[in-house]
Design a protein around this motif. Structure first.
Motif, short mmCIF file in Angstrom:
data_model
loop_
_atom_site.label_atom_id
_atom_site.label_comp_id
_atom_site.label_asym_id
_atom_site.label_seq_id
_atom_site.Cartn_x
_atom_site.Cartn_y
_atom_site.Cartn_z
N THR A 188 -7.08 25.82 -34.07
CA THR A 188 -8.53 25.06 -32.90
C THR A 188 -9.60 25.69 -32.63
O THR A 188 -10.69 25.31 -32.17
CB THR A 188 -8.23 25.86 -31.48
OG1 THR A 188 -7.96 27.61 -32.22
CG2 THR A 188 -6.35 25.74 -31.05
N ALA A 189 -9.31 25.90 -34.00
CA ALA A 189 -11.44 25.81 -34.41
C ALA A 189 -11.98 25.32 -35.00
O ALA A 189 -13.31 24.66 -35.84
CB ALA A 189 -11.78 27.09 -35.71
N LEU A 190 -11.11 23.95 -35.17
CA LEU A 190 -11.50 22.39 -35.86
C LEU A 190 -11.60 21.93 -34.48
O LEU A 190 -10.95 21.28 -34.30
CB LEU A 190 -10.22 22.94 -36.98
CG LEU A 190 -10.93 20.78 -37.96
CD1 LEU A 190 -12.08 21.34 -39.07
CD2 LEU A 190 -9.58 20.65 -38.71
N HIS A 191 -13.19 20.75 -35.29
CA HIS A 191 -13.36 19.91 -34.34
C HIS A 191 -12.57 18.43 -34.52
O HIS A 191 -12.51 18.56 -36.19
CB HIS A 191 -14.97 19.53 -34.43
CG HIS A 191 -15.69 20.68 -33.72
ND1 HIS A 191 -16.03 21.30 -34.19
CD2 HIS A 191 -16.35 20.27 -32.58
CE1 HIS A 191 -17.18 22.34 -33.99
NE2 HIS A 191 -17.01 21.99 -32.25
N SER A 192 -12.03 17.94 -33.81
CA SER A 192 -10.80 16.54 -33.86
C SER A 192 -10.94 15.72 -32.91
O SER A 192 -10.83 14.85 -33.32
CB SER A 192 -9.28 17.75 -34.35
OG SER A 192 -9.03 17.52 -32.73
N ALA A 193 -11.66 15.62 -31.80
CA ALA A 193 -11.62 15.29 -30.54
C ALA A 193 -11.56 13.59 -30.81
O ALA A 193 -11.36 12.97 -30.33
CB ALA A 193 -12.19 15.79 -29.56
N GLU A 194 -12.58 13.84 -31.40
CA GLU A 194 -13.69 12.20 -31.17
C GLU A 194 -12.92 11.24 -32.52
O GLU A 194 -13.43 10.69 -32.40
CB GLU A 194 -15.29 12.50 -30.95
CG GLU A 194 -15.68 13.07 -30.39
CD GLU A 194 -17.37 13.43 -30.28
OE1 GLU A 194 -17.99 12.62 -29.51
OE2 GLU A 194 -17.73 13.94 -31.43
N TRP A 195 -12.50 12.27 -33.08
CA TRP A 195 -11.78 11.15 -34.50
C TRP A 195 -10.41 11.42 -35.15
O TRP A 195 -9.69 11.04 -35.88
CB TRP A 195 -11.94 12.29 -35.88
CG TRP A 195 -13.64 12.90 -35.95
CD1 TRP A 195 -14.92 11.43 -35.32
CD2 TRP A 195 -14.50 13.99 -36.05
NE1 TRP A 195 -15.98 12.56 -35.42
CE2 TRP A 195 -15.88 13.92 -35.51
CE3 TRP A 195 -13.60 15.98 -36.38
CZ2 TRP A 195 -16.49 15.15 -35.81
CZ3 TRP A 195 -14.65 16.52 -36.32
CH2 TRP A 195 -15.86 15.87 -36.69
N ILE A 196 -9.70 11.37 -33.72
CA ILE A 196 -7.94 11.16 -34.01
C ILE A 196 -7.72 10.01 -34.25
O ILE A 196 -6.79 9.85 -35.07
CB ILE A 196 -7.37 11.79 -32.39
CG1 ILE A 196 -7.61 13.60 -32.22
CG2 ILE A 196 -6.19 11.84 -32.93
CD1 ILE A 196 -7.35 13.77 -31.41
N ASP A 197 -8.22 8.93 -33.30
CA ASP A 197 -7.67 7.44 -34.01
C ASP A 197 -8.17 6.95 -35.31
O ASP A 197 -7.89 6.48 -36.08
CB ASP A 197 -8.08 6.44 -32.97
CG ASP A 197 -7.48 6.64 -31.41
OD1 ASP A 197 -6.87 6.97 -31.73
OD2 ASP A 197 -7.86 5.59 -30.77
N GLU A 198 -9.28 7.78 -36.20
CA GLU A 198 -10.17 7.34 -36.79
C GLU A 198 -9.71 7.92 -37.94
O GLU A 198 -8.74 7.65 -39.30
CB GLU A 198 -11.22 7.64 -37.37
CG GLU A 198 -12.04 7.50 -38.26
CD GLU A 198 -13.91 7.65 -38.74
OE1 GLU A 198 -14.21 7.42 -38.94
OE2 GLU A 198 -14.03 8.43 -37.15
N ILE A 199 -8.14 8.69 -37.45
CA ILE A 199 -7.47 9.91 -38.78
C ILE A 199 -6.23 8.98 -38.89
O ILE A 199 -5.60 8.94 -40.34
CB ILE A 199 -7.58 11.56 -38.48
CG1 ILE A 199 -8.92 12.29 -37.94
CG2 ILE A 199 -6.35 12.02 -38.69
CD1 ILE A 199 -8.43 13.27 -37.77
N GLU A 200 -6.18 9.00 -37.69
CA GLU A 200 -4.97 7.88 -37.67
C GLU A 200 -4.97 6.48 -38.45
O GLU A 200 -3.87 6.38 -39.21
CB GLU A 200 -4.18 7.86 -36.24
CG GLU A 200 -3.80 9.50 -35.76
CD GLU A 200 -3.05 9.14 -34.14
OE1 GLU A 200 -2.34 9.49 -33.88
OE2 GLU A 200 -2.80 7.45 -34.29
#
Length: 243
Positions: A188-200
């Motif tokens: 949870t210390a890692l930012h991810s919210a804005e990049w989830i679709d991009e990661i997928e």
């Protein structure tokens, strides 16, 4: 407006939570409390103290009377490190204290993976190896097959919180596996919210990140979960009414 609560240890990527609240439609109000701890370190000793019942109750006091409909303890590692019984105790204590549904990020991973039909997991962990191994064991206890396991070896949450988009994408791509049907990124210390679709898009499969599943779990417990775009496969899944 739906309002959900999060107990978040320290400061790292807590801004993902109000961000997620604004990304969903209709927007969700977020009440976030920073809990205290003795040491910011991904070690068993430090995480056990961080996730102790006293720390959770201390934080829960600040959520009383805020009108939240559910609450999450948002530290994956300061939950699974305490073992299966420790995780359950954290949930029960929060529910008793606040008289609302509660969960932890560790359990949110399990519930989210069940909903999207995950079976074979790749883990891209920021943690040191021994802590990442505990997460692997936690998943295996719940019936998942871990086909690839990696640990970046970062000791502090503060350092994890400084990782930027390119580093997060690299973490995902380099630690995925063709044999896995889902990639887990558990900190949870890692930012991810804005990049989830991009990661997928980059790995061509579902990804579950700690802040994503925590927010999803909070909405699920509040009975306010609806299908969303922009937040990955998980948020596009219809939820059974009795789930």
């Amino acid at each position: 407006m739906t309002k959900v609560g999060f107990l978040y240890p320290g400061f790292a990527a807590e801004d993902d939570y109000p961000r997620l609240g604004n990304m969903v439609q209709p927007p969700v109000e977020v009440e976030l409390v920073h809990t205290k701890f003795k040491r910011d370190a991904h070690t068993v000793q430090a995480l056990t103290e961080m996730g102790s019942i006293n720390r959770l109750l201390e934080g829960a006091e600040h959520l009383k009377g805020t009108g939240i409909e559910s609450v999450l303890w948002t530290s994956t590692s300061a939950s699974f490190t305490l073992g299966i019984e420790g995780v359950q105790e954290q949930i029960e204590v929060l529910e008793h204290s606040l008289q609302i549904p509660a969960s932890t990020t560790a359990m949110a991973f399990i519930h989210a993976a069940d909903v999207i039909g995950s079976n074979r997991i790749a883990i891209a962990a920021t943690y040191p190896d021994d802590i990442a191994q505990l997460f692997k064991g936690f998943l295996e206890y719940h019936g998942f097959e871990v086909v690839k396991f990696s640990s970046k070896g970062i000791i502090t949450a503060a350092e994890v919180g400084t990782l930027q988009r390119e580093e997060v994408l690299k973490l995902a791509v380099e630690n995925d596996s063709d044999q896995a049907d889902t990639l887990f990124i558990p900190d949870t210390a890692l930012h991810s919210a804005e990049w989830i679709d991009e990661i997928e898009e980059a790995i061509q499969k579902p990804v579950l990140t700690a802040n994503q599943v925590s927010f999803w779990e909070a909405l699920r417990l509040a009975g306010q979960l609806t299908e969303q775009t922009g937040l990955g496969t998980l948020f596009r899944q219809p939820l059974e009414e009795d789930t």
